[in-house]
Design a protein around this motif. Structure first.
Motif, PDB file in Angstrom:
ATOM      1  N   THR A 169      65.317  21.063  -1.810  1.00  0.00           N
ATOM      2  CA  THR A 169      64.077  20.355  -2.160  1.00  0.00           C
ATOM      3  C   THR A 169      64.184  19.672  -3.522  1.00  0.00           C
ATOM      4  O   THR A 169      63.282  18.923  -3.898  1.00  0.00           O
ATOM      5  N   GLU A 170      65.270  19.920  -4.232  1.00  0.00           N
ATOM      6  CA  GLU A 170      65.426  19.339  -5.566  1.00  0.00           C
ATOM      7  C   GLU A 170      65.657  17.819  -5.461  1.00  0.00           C
ATOM      8  O   GLU A 170      66.169  17.334  -4.451  1.00  0.00           O
ATOM      9  N   ILE A 215      65.372  17.835 -10.651  1.00  0.00           N
ATOM     10  CA  ILE A 215      63.987  18.293 -10.720  1.00  0.00           C
ATOM     11  C   ILE A 215      63.756  19.325  -9.621  1.00  0.00           C
ATOM     12  O   ILE A 215      64.052  19.074  -8.452  1.00  0.00           O
ATOM     13  N   GLY A 216      63.267  20.496  -9.994  1.00  0.00           N
ATOM     14  CA  GLY A 216      63.106  21.607  -9.066  1.00  0.00           C
ATOM     15  C   GLY A 216      64.165  22.676  -9.209  1.00  0.00           C
ATOM     16  O   GLY A 216      64.053  23.763  -8.634  1.00  0.00           O
ATOM     17  N   ILE A 222      60.843  15.875 -14.993  1.00  0.00           N
ATOM     18  CA  ILE A 222      61.449  15.204 -16.134  1.00  0.00           C
ATOM     19  C   ILE A 222      60.629  13.950 -16.406  1.00  0.00           C
ATOM     20  O   ILE A 222      60.499  13.085 -15.537  1.00  0.00           O
ATOM     21  N   ARG A 223      60.037  13.897 -17.577  1.00  0.00           N
ATOM     22  CA  ARG A 223      59.217  12.757 -17.975  1.00  0.00           C
ATOM     23  C   ARG A 223      59.889  12.018 -19.125  1.00  0.00           C
ATOM     24  O   ARG A 223      60.869  12.486 -19.685  1.00  0.00           O
ATOM     25  N   TYR A 251      62.382  14.128 -21.208  1.00  0.00           N
ATOM     26  CA  TYR A 251      62.163  15.510 -21.606  1.00  0.00           C
ATOM     27  C   TYR A 251      61.774  16.346 -20.398  1.00  0.00           C
ATOM     28  O   TYR A 251      61.178  15.851 -19.436  1.00  0.00           O
ATOM     29  N   ALA A 252      62.173  17.599 -20.460  1.00  0.00           N
ATOM     30  CA  ALA A 252      61.956  18.518 -19.347  1.00  0.00           C
ATOM     31  C   ALA A 252      60.608  19.205 -19.478  1.00  0.00           C
ATOM     32  O   ALA A 252      60.230  19.634 -20.565  1.00  0.00           O
ATOM     33  N   VAL A 253      59.906  19.297 -18.360  1.00  0.00           N
ATOM     34  CA  VAL A 253      58.694  20.113 -18.269  1.00  0.00           C
ATOM     35  C   VAL A 253      59.063  21.316 -17.406  1.00  0.00           C
ATOM     36  O   VAL A 253      59.481  21.160 -16.253  1.00  0.00           O
TER      37      VAL A 253
END
Length: 760
Positions: A417-418, A390-391, A346-347, A359-361
C-alpha cells in the motif's frame, strides 16, 4: 566517514572551500545564537573534516578566520561581552573506539611516555566560565567565540550550588573555572510537563532549555514572568569540568583539580575515572566508554559522549592546542537513540531563502526524551537515497540527540500500500515553477523571492529576530500571521517593505498556521492536524470601561473589541526599531551572508547605507570580517530593483540608515578619531541612546567600548540604573558623564568637556 577526492585545481578547491565555509557558518549561527540545531553533529563534522582536507592540500586557502581555526558562536548584543582571561576551546571528536585508540597512540607518541587518562561524561548543556578573583565570583560568561562570551552573572546567581565566595582560604588572585550548565533529566521533564499543562511550547531537549533559560534578561518582564524565569534558573545545575586561567596551580593533575575545587565548594561530578598509566590505559578508557554507552539512562543528566583527557597538567602545556581544540583531550560521540514509526506523508515547505524542503509527517513517537512528529528530508535526492515510501515503517533517530533524522525504511514490513513521493514542480505557496538556482544545485527553490508568501514570512521573522531588530513581539507565529493568515483573506503585509507602516488596526484579529521559518514545515497537534494560533487576539472591553481608540475598536452590543497587548507592543517596538543601530538594520534586510558580525564590520567602517552602496567590491572586501563572498552578496542585493523599494518605504517610514556622528568610510578605525586610544563604558539609560547605539557611537568615534569598569577605563557614561558600574567608577576616580556630557565627548573629544569643579 567516506573519503572523497580533493580537487587538483586551486580555483575549484577555492570555490568548494567558500561553499563549505558559508554552510558551516550558517549552522554555527543556528546552533550557538538561536539555540536551534538544523543539522546533525555528524553532518557538521563531515563539513569541517572536508574543509580541513582541502586546506591541508591547499594551505593558501587556510585563513586565520576559517571555521577550521575558530570556535563556533559569538557573544550576542543582548548581553554585555566578557573577554575570557584564557581562550575557551572546543574539542575534536572521534566516533569509534578504533578512532579513539589511534588518537591515544598519537598523543602518547607525542608525549614520549605512557600517560594516565581522566575519563568523564560529556554533559549535553551550556559551557560556562566562572571567574573568581581572590575567591570572589566577579563574572560568569558563556563560551561565545572562545575569546569573548556573554555576561550571565546575574542569572548564574540564581543557579543552586555555585558559590559567590569560595570556601576555605588561600585562593588564587585569579582563576577561571570551566563547567557545564544543564537541566537534570527529572527537572527537564517537570519543566515540559508544566509547559504542556499551560499550553506553552515544549522544549526540544534539555540543552536548548538550559541555554534558553540562562540567556534571559530580567528587563521588561512583569512579576509573573520574573517568577517563571527565576523558577527555571533554580532548576538548573552546574558541574565543573576544567580550569582556564590559573597561574601556577598547586596541583599536578586534572583529577587533583577536581578534588581541590570541591573543597572550595564548587560542584564536581562523581562520574569520572582515572586510568592506570601504561599500555592498558587506552583499554580502560574504552571500557568506560562502553559502560556508559549501555547505561546512559542511569545518569541524572543528558550525555552525548565521553571526554577523555590526559590527567597530567604538565602534558597539557607540552602538547598545546590548535586554534580551536586542545591536543590533550578528545570527545567520543555516542551514536544516537533509534526507534521505529510510520511515515504518514511527505510534504513540502518553503523557507526564507526559497528552498523547497520535503519533510516527513510521522506517527508521533518518543525518541531521546521527546515526542517527534516531523523530520526534514532536505531535498528530493535525499528522499530517493533513503529509499522511503509514504506508508513505510521507518527507522528514526535523534541525530546528535537533537535533530530527528530518518535513517531508512523497514522493507520487510511493506504490504504493497506504500507509495512513492513525487517532488512538486511548482511552489506550494505561490505557484511559481521551482528550479535549481545555479548549475549543479540539488536543492530546488522558488525564484519568486519578492512575492512568495513563505519567503516574505521568513524574512519578516528574520527582521524581528534577536540578531536583527530584536522586536520582541515579532516572532515565528506573528510573522506568519502578518504574511500568511488563515483569516482574514488579505494579509497585512505582502512584502517586508510595509513593515514599518503597520498600524494597530491592521493586525487584529488574525488566525494563522504555525510554521518553521527555515523549512516552512507546518507544525502539528497530537492528532496530526495543523497547529494554529491567534497572536493578536481581540480583547473584550465593556463600553463604559475607560477610554478607547474608535479607529482601532469594534462595537458589538454593549462591548467593544480592542487590540491585544501583543498587537500594541508590536507597533511600539517597530517604531522603536526605526532608530536601531545601523548594523541591526543591515541584518534585518536579509542580505545573504550578512549576519551580525559582518553587519557590525560594515556599519562601523562605512557609517551609512549610502556609503556601503557606493563602495566598490575591493573596498567592501577589505573591511575586516567581510571578505569577497560577503562583498559580492552585498553588491548583488543592491542591484535588485524591489530591494530599492524596501529601502524607499523604510526611509519614508523613518528608519535610520546612518550612524549619527559617524565621520565617514574608514574613519572610525583611523587614529584621528576623537576617542582614539580611549576606553569608554556606557551604562544605564542614557537619554537619546539605546545600549547598542551608545556602543556603536563610541566605536564610530574611534574609541573602545568596554563592558566593565577597570583602572584602564577613561570615561564612564552613566544614566539611571547604572548600578555597580557607576559605583566602581567613583571608587576608581574615573570621570562620569551624563547623556549631555557623553554627546560632547563623542563629538569634541575630552578637550571639549567642561573642566571639573574643584572643591573649595
Amino acid at each position: 566517514m567516506a573519503e572523497t577526492t580533493i580537487p587538483d585545481d586551486l580555483d575549484q578547491a577555492r570555490g568548494e572551500a567558500e561553499t563549505l565555509t558559508v554552510r558551516i557558518l550558517e549552522l554555527r549561527e543556528a546552533y550557538y545564537e538561536k539555540d536551534a540545531a538544523v543539522a546533525s553533529d555528524e553532518d557538521y563534522d563531515t563539513l569541517i573534516h572536508r574543509l580541513e582536507a582541502i586546506e591541508s592540500a591547499f594551505p593558501e586557502l587556510a585563513s586565520q578566520d576559517s571555521p577550521t581555526q575558530t570556535v563556533g558562536g559569538r557573544a550576542q548584543s543582548l548581553f554585555d561581552p566578557v573577554t575570557h582571561a584564557e581562550r575557551m576551546l572546543s574539542l575534536d571528536n572521534v566516533f569509534s573506539t578504533d578512532e579513539f585508540v589511534a588518537w591515544s597512540a598519537k598523543v602518547e607518541k607525542d608525549a614520549g611516555r605512557p600517560v594516565r587518562y581522566l575519563c568523564e561524561l560529556k554533559i549535553d548543556g551550556l559551557a560556562i566560565n566562572l571567574r573568581y578573583e581572590s575567591g570572589v565570583l566577579v563574572s560568569a560568561a558563556t563560551r561565545g567565540d572562545g575569546v569573548v562570551g556573554e555576561d550571565v552573572t546575574e542569572n548564574i546567581d540564581l543557579v543552586p550550588g555555585i558559590p559567590r565566595r569560595l570556601s576555605g582560604s588561600g585562593h588564587p588572585s585569579l582563576v577561571e573555572v570551566r563547567g557545564e550548565v544543564f537541566f537534570p533529566v527529572a527537572a527537564f521533564q517537570e519543566l515540559n510537563a508544566e509547559q504542556e499543562a499551560a499550553g506553552e511550547r515544549l522544549f526540544a531537549n534539555p540543552r536548548n532549555a538550559a541555554s534558553g533559560s540562562l540567556r534571559q534578561k530580567a528587563e521588561g518582564k512583569n512579576a509573573d514572568q520574573l517568577r517563571l524565569m527565576h523558577a527555571r534558573l533554580s532548576r538548573l545545575r552546574m558541574l565543573v569540568h576544567g580550569i582556564g586561567a590559573w597561574e601556577n596551580p598547586p596541583v599536578e593533575t586534572q583529577s587533583d583539580v577536581y578534588q581541590l575545587v570541591a573543597t572550595w565548594g564548587l560542584p564536581t561530578s562523581s562520574h569520572y575515572r582515572v586510568t592506570d598509566p601504561g599500555a592498558g590505559a587506552a583499554g580502560e578508557a574504552v571500557e568506560f566508554i562502553r559502560y556508559f554507552g549501555e547505561h546512559r539512562g542511569s545518569v541524572e543528566h543528558e550525555i552525548d559522549g565521553i571526554v577523555i583527557k590526559i590527567d597530567e597538567l604538565a602534558l597539557h602545556a607540552e602538547l598545546g592546542a590548535t586554534s580551536r581544540a586542545p591536543r590533550w583531550a578528545i570527545a567520543y560521540k555516542y551514536p544516537p537513540e533509534q526507534v521505529n514509526t510510520t511515515l504518514l506523508d511527505i510534504r513540502v515547505g518553503v523557507g526564507r531563502t526559497g528552498r523547497a524542503t520535503p519533510y516527513a509527517v510521522m506517527e508521533p513517537v518518543r525518541v531521546a526524551g521527546s515526542v517527534v512528529r516531523q523530520a526534514t528530508l532536505h531535498n528530493q535526492d535525499v528522499v530517493k537515497a533513503k529509499g522511503v515510501l509514504i506508508g513505510d515503517t521507518i527507522v528514526l533517530r535523534k541525530a546528535g540527540d537533537v535533530i530527528p533524522e530518518i535513517l531508512g525504511p523497514v522493507v520487510e514490513l511493506r504490504d504493497g500500500t506504500e507509495r512513492e513521493f513525487v517532488m512538486p514542480e511548482y511552489c506550494p505557496e505561490c505557484g511559481t515553477r521551482l528550479r535549481a538556482m545555479k548549475e549543479g544545485d540539488i536543492d530546488l527553490r522558488c525564484p519568486n523571492a519578492k512575492d512568495c508568501p513563505a519567503q516574505v514570512r521568513g524574512r519578516v521573522e528574520h527582521a524581528g529576530s534577536r540578531g536583527a531588530l530584536d522586536v520582541e513581539a515579532l516572532g515565528e507565529v506573528s510573522a506568519a500571521a502578518l504574511t500568511q493568515p488563515l483569516e482574514p483573506a488579505e494579509p497585512p503585509l505582502h512584502t517586508e517593505a510595509g513593515l514599518f507602516d503597520l498600524r494597530v488596526e491592521d493586525i487584529f484579529p488574525i488566525k494563522v498556521v504555525v510554521r518553521d521559518s527555515e523549512t516552512g514545515m507546518a507544525k502539528t497537534n497530537d492528532d496530526g492536524s495543523e497547529r494554529t494560533d491567534t497572536p493578536f487576539k481581540r480583547a473584550r472591553k465593556p463600553k463604559e470601561d475607560g477610554e478607547f481608540d474608535p479607529a482601532a475598536a469594534e462595537f458589538t452590543g454593549d462591548e467593544f473589541f480592542v487590540p491585544s497587548t501583543n498587537a500594541i507592543k508590536l507597533i511600539a517596538n517597530l517604531d522603536k526599531a526605526k532608530t536601531a543601530p545601523l548594523w541591526r538594520i543591515l541584518v534585518a534586510l536579509s542580505i545573504r551572508h550578512v549576519g551580525p558580525v559582518a553587519a557590525r564590520a560594515l556599519a562601523g567602517h562605512f557609517g551609512s547605507l549610502d556609503a556601503i552602496r557606493a563602495a566598490s567590491r575591493e573596498e567592501l572586501a577589505e573591511v575586516d570580517g567581510v571578505g569577497g563572498i560577503i562583498a559580492d552578496a552585498v553588491i548583488a542585493w543592491f542591484e535588485v530593483d524591489w530591494h530599492q523599494h524596501i529601502l524607499m518605504r523604510w526611509a519614508q517610514a523613518g528608519v535610520q540608515f546612518a550612524t549619527p556622528g559617524h565621520p565617514g568610510p574608514g574613519a572610525a578605525a583611523a587614529a584621528g578619531g576623537v576617542l582614539a586610544g580611549l576606553t569608554v563604558v556606557a551604562t544605564g539609560s542614557l537619554d537619546g541612546f539605546t545600549r547598542e547605539g551608545a556602543q556603536e557611537a563610541i566605536i564610530a568615534a574611534g574609541g573602545k567600548s568596554a563592558s566593565s569598569v577597570s583602572k584602564n577605563t577613561d570615561f564612564v557614561a552613566a544614566g539611571p540604573g547604572a548600578g555597580s558600574k557607576l559605583a566602581k567608577a567613583e571608587q576608581l576616580g574615573i570621570r562620569v558623564l551624563d547623556a549631555d556630557g557623553f554627546r560632547i565627548l563623542l563629538t569634541a573629544g575630552p578637550e571639549g568637556l567642561p573642566p571639573l569643579a574643584v572643591a573649595p
